[in-house]
Design a protein around this motif. Structure first.
Motif, short mmCIF file in Angstrom:
data_model
loop_
_atom_site.label_atom_id
_atom_site.label_comp_id
_atom_site.label_asym_id
_atom_site.label_seq_id
_atom_site.Cartn_x
_atom_site.Cartn_y
_atom_site.Cartn_z
N THR A 69 0.82 -1.22 0.00
CA THR A 69 0.00 0.00 0.00
C THR A 69 0.85 1.27 0.00
O THR A 69 0.41 2.30 -0.47
N VAL A 70 2.05 1.19 0.55
CA VAL A 70 2.92 2.37 0.64
C VAL A 70 4.17 2.10 -0.19
O VAL A 70 4.82 1.06 -0.04
N TYR A 71 4.50 3.06 -1.04
CA TYR A 71 5.67 2.93 -1.92
C TYR A 71 6.53 4.18 -1.80
O TYR A 71 6.02 5.29 -1.65
N SER A 72 7.83 3.97 -1.92
CA SER A 72 8.76 5.09 -1.86
C SER A 72 9.96 4.79 -2.76
O SER A 72 10.45 3.66 -2.80
N LEU A 73 10.39 5.81 -3.46
CA LEU A 73 11.57 5.72 -4.31
C LEU A 73 12.36 7.01 -4.12
O LEU A 73 11.80 8.09 -4.21
N GLU A 74 13.66 6.87 -3.87
CA GLU A 74 14.49 8.06 -3.62
C GLU A 74 15.78 7.96 -4.43
O GLU A 74 16.40 6.90 -4.50
N LEU A 75 16.20 9.08 -5.02
CA LEU A 75 17.41 9.15 -5.82
C LEU A 75 18.19 10.40 -5.40
O LEU A 75 17.63 11.49 -5.33
N ILE A 76 19.50 10.21 -5.09
CA ILE A 76 20.34 11.32 -4.63
C ILE A 76 21.63 11.33 -5.44
O ILE A 76 22.61 10.66 -5.08
N PRO A 77 21.68 12.05 -6.56
CA PRO A 77 22.96 12.21 -7.26
C PRO A 77 23.83 13.24 -6.52
O PRO A 77 23.31 14.23 -6.01
N PHE A 78 25.13 12.99 -6.45
CA PHE A 78 26.00 13.90 -5.70
C PHE A 78 27.35 14.05 -6.38
O PHE A 78 27.75 13.22 -7.20
N THR A 79 28.03 15.10 -6.01
CA THR A 79 29.40 15.33 -6.45
C THR A 79 30.18 15.93 -5.30
O THR A 79 29.62 16.63 -4.47
N GLY A 80 31.47 15.60 -5.26
CA GLY A 80 32.27 16.11 -4.16
C GLY A 80 33.73 15.76 -4.34
O GLY A 80 34.19 15.47 -5.45
N ILE A 81 34.45 15.80 -3.23
CA ILE A 81 35.89 15.52 -3.25
C ILE A 81 36.25 14.56 -2.13
O ILE A 81 35.48 14.39 -1.18
N THR A 82 37.40 13.96 -2.26
CA THR A 82 37.94 13.11 -1.21
C THR A 82 39.29 13.67 -0.79
O THR A 82 40.05 14.15 -1.62
N LEU A 83 39.57 13.61 0.48
CA LEU A 83 40.87 14.04 1.00
C LEU A 83 41.64 12.81 1.43
O LEU A 83 41.33 12.20 2.46
N LYS A 84 42.60 12.43 0.61
CA LYS A 84 43.49 11.29 0.87
C LYS A 84 42.72 10.00 1.14
O LYS A 84 43.16 9.16 1.90
N ASP A 85 41.56 9.84 0.55
CA ASP A 85 40.70 8.66 0.71
C ASP A 85 40.35 8.39 2.17
O ASP A 85 40.05 7.26 2.55
N ARG A 86 40.40 9.42 3.00
CA ARG A 86 40.04 9.28 4.41
C ARG A 86 38.75 10.02 4.75
O ARG A 86 38.01 9.63 5.64
N PHE A 87 38.51 11.12 4.05
CA PHE A 87 37.30 11.91 4.25
C PHE A 87 36.68 12.16 2.89
O PHE A 87 37.36 12.56 1.95
N TYR A 88 35.38 11.97 2.79
CA TYR A 88 34.64 12.18 1.55
C TYR A 88 33.58 13.24 1.83
O TYR A 88 32.74 13.05 2.72
N PHE A 89 33.62 14.34 1.08
CA PHE A 89 32.65 15.42 1.21
C PHE A 89 31.89 15.52 -0.10
O PHE A 89 32.49 15.49 -1.16
N ALA A 90 30.56 15.66 -0.01
CA ALA A 90 29.76 15.72 -1.23
C ALA A 90 28.51 16.57 -1.00
O ALA A 90 28.06 16.74 0.14
N ALA A 91 27.95 17.06 -2.08
CA ALA A 91 26.69 17.78 -2.07
C ALA A 91 25.89 17.32 -3.28
O ALA A 91 26.47 16.94 -4.30
#
Length: 192
Positions: A69-91
């Motif tokens: 009875t209840v349906y949901s679909l969500e899509l979140i495309p993002f772009t960002g940067i990584t700092l030395k593969d330790r921190f990933y920031f995106a918007a």
């Protein structure tokens, strides 16, 4: 006599051209050429010292839910940067569809999000802040903008957060009004 003068003139021209040097130095010049200096523009103000291709972090997260009875679909495309593969920031942007067949509610929701992911071995910590326009009162069909932090974690299938599974909790109760699982967030994600 004219023939001797012509021969003498030609010999004089050959001798003069071999002994004289004009401004053109040519390829076979004995003069030392100055070294060609190649200027490094990467240190100029306003130019980038790093290569964006090495630090970019692009992908999409998605989730789908259906209970009959209840349906949901969500899509979140993002772009960002990584700092030395330790921190990933995106918007990125948020697009979602919600339907409740019992209440006859059909809603398209949209918004923006910013996120940070910190990988720890095969797991990662997920922090997100989202602004979303969605239904906040289902009985009267009222739409509003609201913000919510989302805290969670997940499992990494491949290195560098290429494929992930995320489970989290949205701290604003308005998020749960158009999410079949209430404040619980789950997503799958791929990086490209």
């Amino acid at each position: 006599m004219k023939g001797k003068l012509a021969i003498f003139s030609v010999i004089l021209i050959f001798i003069a051209t071999n002994k004289s040097h004009a401004q053109y130095e040519g390829l076979d010049s004995n003069r030392r050429q100055s070294p060609e200096y190649k200027y490094d523009y990467s240190q100029e103000p306003g130019t980038s010292v790093f290569d964006y291709e090495k630090i970019k972090y692009n992908g999409t997260d998605f989730s789908a839910f259906g209970s009959g009875t209840v349906y949901s679909l969500e899509l979140i495309p993002f772009t960002g940067i990584t700092l030395k593969d330790r921190f990933y920031f995106a918007a990125g942007g948020v697009l979602s569809l919600y339907s409740d067949n019992l209440r006859m509610i059909y809603s398209g929701n949209y918004g923006v999000t910013s996120m940070m992911r910190i990988p720890i071995s095969n797991f990662f910590l997920h922090l997100e802040y989202r602004a979303q326009n969605a239904l906040t009162d289902l009985d009267y069909r009222v739409r509003n903008w609201y913000t919510t932090p989302i805290i969670g974690g997940g499992f990494v299938y491949e290195s560098k957060l290429n494929t992930i599974v995320l489970v989290g909790l949205a701290l604003n109760p308005d998020y749960g009004k158009t999410n079949p699982l209430g404040g619980i967030v789950y997503r799958f994600g791929i990086r490209f």
